[in-house]
Design a protein around this motif. Structure first.
Motif, PDB file in Angstrom:
ATOM      1  N   LEU A   1      -6.134  16.238 -11.235  1.00 33.45           N
ATOM      2  CA  LEU A   1      -5.128  15.767 -10.646  1.00 33.45           C
ATOM      3  C   LEU A   1      -4.099  17.139 -11.203  1.00 33.45           C
ATOM      4  O   LEU A   1      -3.126  17.323 -10.634  1.00 33.45           O
ATOM      5  N   LEU A   2      -4.293  17.422 -12.586  1.00 34.45           N
ATOM      6  CA  LEU A   2      -3.254  18.441 -13.197  1.00 34.45           C
ATOM      7  C   LEU A   2      -3.193  19.459 -12.814  1.00 34.45           C
ATOM      8  O   LEU A   2      -2.466  20.618 -12.231  1.00 34.45           O
ATOM      9  N   LEU A   3      -4.845  19.408 -12.811  1.00 35.61           N
ATOM     10  CA  LEU A   3      -4.587  20.743 -12.402  1.00 35.61           C
ATOM     11  C   LEU A   3      -4.849  21.307 -10.469  1.00 35.61           C
ATOM     12  O   LEU A   3      -3.904  22.386  -9.751  1.00 35.61           O
ATOM     13  N   GLN A   4      -5.658  20.125  -9.869  1.00 40.05           N
ATOM     14  CA  GLN A   4      -5.270  21.095  -7.876  1.00 40.05           C
ATOM     15  C   GLN A   4      -4.333  19.562  -7.405  1.00 40.05           C
ATOM     16  O   GLN A   4      -4.396  19.979  -6.392  1.00 40.05           O
ATOM     17  N   GLY A   5      -4.092  18.426  -7.799  1.00 37.44           N
ATOM     18  CA  GLY A   5      -3.484  17.385  -7.370  1.00 37.44           C
ATOM     19  C   GLY A   5      -4.597  16.563  -6.338  1.00 37.44           C
ATOM     20  O   GLY A   5      -5.568  16.429  -6.447  1.00 37.44           O
ATOM     21  N   GLY A   6      -4.552  16.259  -5.608  1.00 40.23           N
ATOM     22  CA  GLY A   6      -5.299  15.371  -4.118  1.00 40.23           C
ATOM     23  C   GLY A   6      -4.816  14.132  -4.079  1.00 40.23           C
ATOM     24  O   GLY A   6      -4.140  13.883  -3.823  1.00 40.23           O
ATOM     25  N   ALA A   7      -6.129  13.245  -3.394  1.00 40.21           N
ATOM     26  CA  ALA A   7      -5.088  11.814  -2.598  1.00 40.21           C
ATOM     27  C   ALA A   7      -4.819  11.017  -3.730  1.00 40.21           C
ATOM     28  O   ALA A   7      -5.205  10.858  -4.964  1.00 40.21           O
ATOM     29  N   VAL A   8      -3.526  10.638  -3.882  1.00 36.09           N
ATOM     30  CA  VAL A   8      -3.261   8.894  -4.174  1.00 36.09           C
ATOM     31  C   VAL A   8      -3.369   7.695  -3.652  1.00 36.09           C
ATOM     32  O   VAL A   8      -2.788   7.960  -2.407  1.00 36.09           O
ATOM     33  N   ARG A   9      -3.894   6.850  -4.068  1.00 34.17           N
ATOM     34  CA  ARG A   9      -3.636   5.332  -3.126  1.00 34.17           C
ATOM     35  C   ARG A   9      -3.476   4.038  -4.033  1.00 34.17           C
ATOM     36  O   ARG A   9      -4.246   4.114  -5.582  1.00 34.17           O
ATOM     37  N   ALA A  10      -2.713   3.758  -3.629  1.00 37.20           N
ATOM     38  CA  ALA A  10      -1.928   1.861  -4.772  1.00 37.20           C
ATOM     39  C   ALA A  10      -2.320   1.021  -3.692  1.00 37.20           C
ATOM     40  O   ALA A  10      -1.288   0.996  -3.075  1.00 37.20           O
TER      41      ALA A  10
ATOM     42  N   LEU B   1       1.333  -1.593  -0.144  1.00 37.24           N
ATOM     43  CA  LEU B   1       0.099  -0.146  -0.057  1.00 37.24           C
ATOM     44  C   LEU B   1       0.612   1.068   0.549  1.00 37.24           C
ATOM     45  O   LEU B   1       1.522   1.198   0.914  1.00 37.24           O
ATOM     46  N   PHE B   2       0.608   1.707  -0.936  1.00 35.19           N
ATOM     47  CA  PHE B   2       1.232   3.337  -0.844  1.00 35.19           C
ATOM     48  C   PHE B   2      -0.718   4.381  -0.541  1.00 35.19           C
ATOM     49  O   PHE B   2      -1.115   3.784  -1.159  1.00 35.19           O
ATOM     50  N   HIS B   3       0.019   5.775   0.067  1.00 41.69           N
ATOM     51  CA  HIS B   3      -1.170   6.696   0.565  1.00 41.69           C
ATOM     52  C   HIS B   3      -0.806   7.384   0.883  1.00 41.69           C
ATOM     53  O   HIS B   3       0.608   7.719   1.778  1.00 41.69           O
ATOM     54  N   GLU B   4      -1.158   8.883   0.110  1.00 46.82           N
ATOM     55  CA  GLU B   4      -0.796  10.245   0.668  1.00 46.82           C
ATOM     56  C   GLU B   4      -2.056  11.381   0.402  1.00 46.82           C
ATOM     57  O   GLU B   4      -2.597  11.146  -0.749  1.00 46.82           O
ATOM     58  N   ALA B   5      -2.514  11.557   1.375  1.00 47.27           N
ATOM     59  CA  ALA B   5      -3.852  12.333   1.337  1.00 47.27           C
ATOM     60  C   ALA B   5      -3.953  13.697   0.681  1.00 47.27           C
ATOM     61  O   ALA B   5      -4.921  13.958  -0.359  1.00 47.27           O
ATOM     62  N   HIS B   6      -2.753  14.285  -0.443  1.00 47.93           N
ATOM     63  CA  HIS B   6      -3.073  15.398  -1.032  1.00 47.93           C
ATOM     64  C   HIS B   6      -1.144  15.372  -1.733  1.00 47.93           C
ATOM     65  O   HIS B   6      -0.360  15.236  -0.625  1.00 47.93           O
ATOM     66  N   LEU B   7      -1.503  15.303  -2.569  1.00 50.66           N
ATOM     67  CA  LEU B   7       0.063  15.301  -3.441  1.00 50.66           C
ATOM     68  C   LEU B   7      -0.346  15.778  -5.002  1.00 50.66           C
ATOM     69  O   LEU B   7      -1.316  15.791  -5.521  1.00 50.66           O
ATOM     70  N   ASN B   8       0.743  16.725  -5.406  1.00 49.58           N
ATOM     71  CA  ASN B   8       0.567  17.098  -6.656  1.00 49.58           C
ATOM     72  C   ASN B   8       0.296  16.387  -8.565  1.00 49.58           C
ATOM     73  O   ASN B   8       1.630  15.502  -7.491  1.00 49.58           O
ATOM     74  N   CYS B   9       0.700  16.773  -8.901  1.00 51.59           N
ATOM     75  CA  CYS B   9       0.431  16.235 -10.855  1.00 51.59           C
ATOM     76  C   CYS B   9       2.347  15.790 -10.131  1.00 51.59           C
ATOM     77  O   CYS B   9       2.656  14.364 -11.011  1.00 51.59           O
TER      78      CYS B   9
END
Length: 282
Positions: A243-252, A210-218
């Motif tokens: 994602l390009l405009l404002q980023g967001g949470a990413v989880r893999a 698992l990888f997770h962060e609540a906000h990341l830039n593109c």
């Protein structure tokens, strides 16, 4: 919208891999020589070094020379060139992901290069300073470390699983601490390595589930998202325009443990997370 041929993508894919390698080697030279540590603050615990700027300039110049009609979006210098505003191809660059590690002479950082074309992430390449190799992927062609194919973990047991998490001051600390507590309760071990691109690589190569962060830039994650997906991981992220405009949470997540991970995140309280974030922003 511009449509790319297979030859167009083949050419850019080879170019991205070579450029990630050469830029990563230059960044290593600067780090080892000590000349990389002219540091400026972009914000609280948000730094930029002269190496970030030099490496982004190297990448930008190489792209402008090889593909002058392609657009460019870099962490340090923003958007420029090409026909990106009209839906054309755009390169999304993080010259050094993990700058806080880099400037402290820690090994966990990377150079991330991605290409968005035909409305999707078409290819990505990341120089991983911990291995001094390039991880890379092209949409629907698999993911690799050099010539070695990558495959996400088949582990379905959280009690033997590893989660890599990230946090920045763009989001409140309380939900992050809650996530760590819930991971602990489910049996996960966890790490925070300070470089989102490398966190996604660790999932892609099966070293973490698992990888997770609540906000990341593109620019932090664009290449890593594709590499993880092509290695078989399940990736949750904002729609590409967002994602390009404002980023967001990413989880893999590794595929066999994704259902458990999804249940764990459903237990979180998004309304409370949003409230805490609004309060933190004043």
């Amino acid at each position: 919208m511009t449509s790319f041929s297979e030859d167009d993508l083949d050419e850019r894919y080879a170019f991205a891999r070579a450029l990630a390698q050469s830029t990563g080697e230059r960044a290593l030279q600067l780090q080892r020589s000590g000349t990389a540590l002219s540091v400026s603050n972009k914000g609280l615990q948000d730094f930029v070094t002269n190496a970030d700027r030099e490496c982004e300039a190297l990448i930008r110049a190489a792209i402008a020379d090889a593909f002058p009609e392609d657009g460019f979006l870099g962490e340090e210098t923003g958007k420029a060139g090409g026909k990106a505003g009209g839906g054309g191809p755009i390169w999304v660059i993080d010259p050094i992901d993990g700058t806080n590690n880099y400037m402290r002479l820690l090994p966990d950082w990377g150079v991330s290069i991605a290409l968005v074309a035909d409305g999707d992430i078409a290819l990505g390449a990341i120089f991983d300073a911990t291995t001094k190799t390039v991880f890379h992927a092209r949409r629907n062609h698999g993911a690799f470390q050099g010539d070695k194919p990558l495959s996400a973990s088949k582990n379905d047991n959280p009690k033997t699983a590893l989660a890599i998490t990230g946090h920045s001051r763009r989001t409140p600390i309380a939900p992050y601490l809650d996530l760590l507590s819930r991971l602990h309760e489910h049996g996960f071990d966890h790490r925070r390595i300070g470089a989102a691109a490398l966190g996604l690589l660790r999932v892609a190569e099966g070293k973490a589930e698992l990888f997770h962060e609540a906000h990341l830039n593109c620019w932090d994650v664009m290449a890593g998202i594709l590499i993880a997906e092509e290695a078989g991981a399940v990736v949750e992220r904002p729609a590409l325009p967002d994602l390009l405009l404002q980023g967001g949470a990413v989880r893999a997540s590794a595929p066999e443990i994704n259902a458990t991970v999804a249940d764990l995140f459903r237990m979180m309280e998004p309304d409370e997370v949003s409230r805490q974030f609004r309060e933190q922003q004043g």
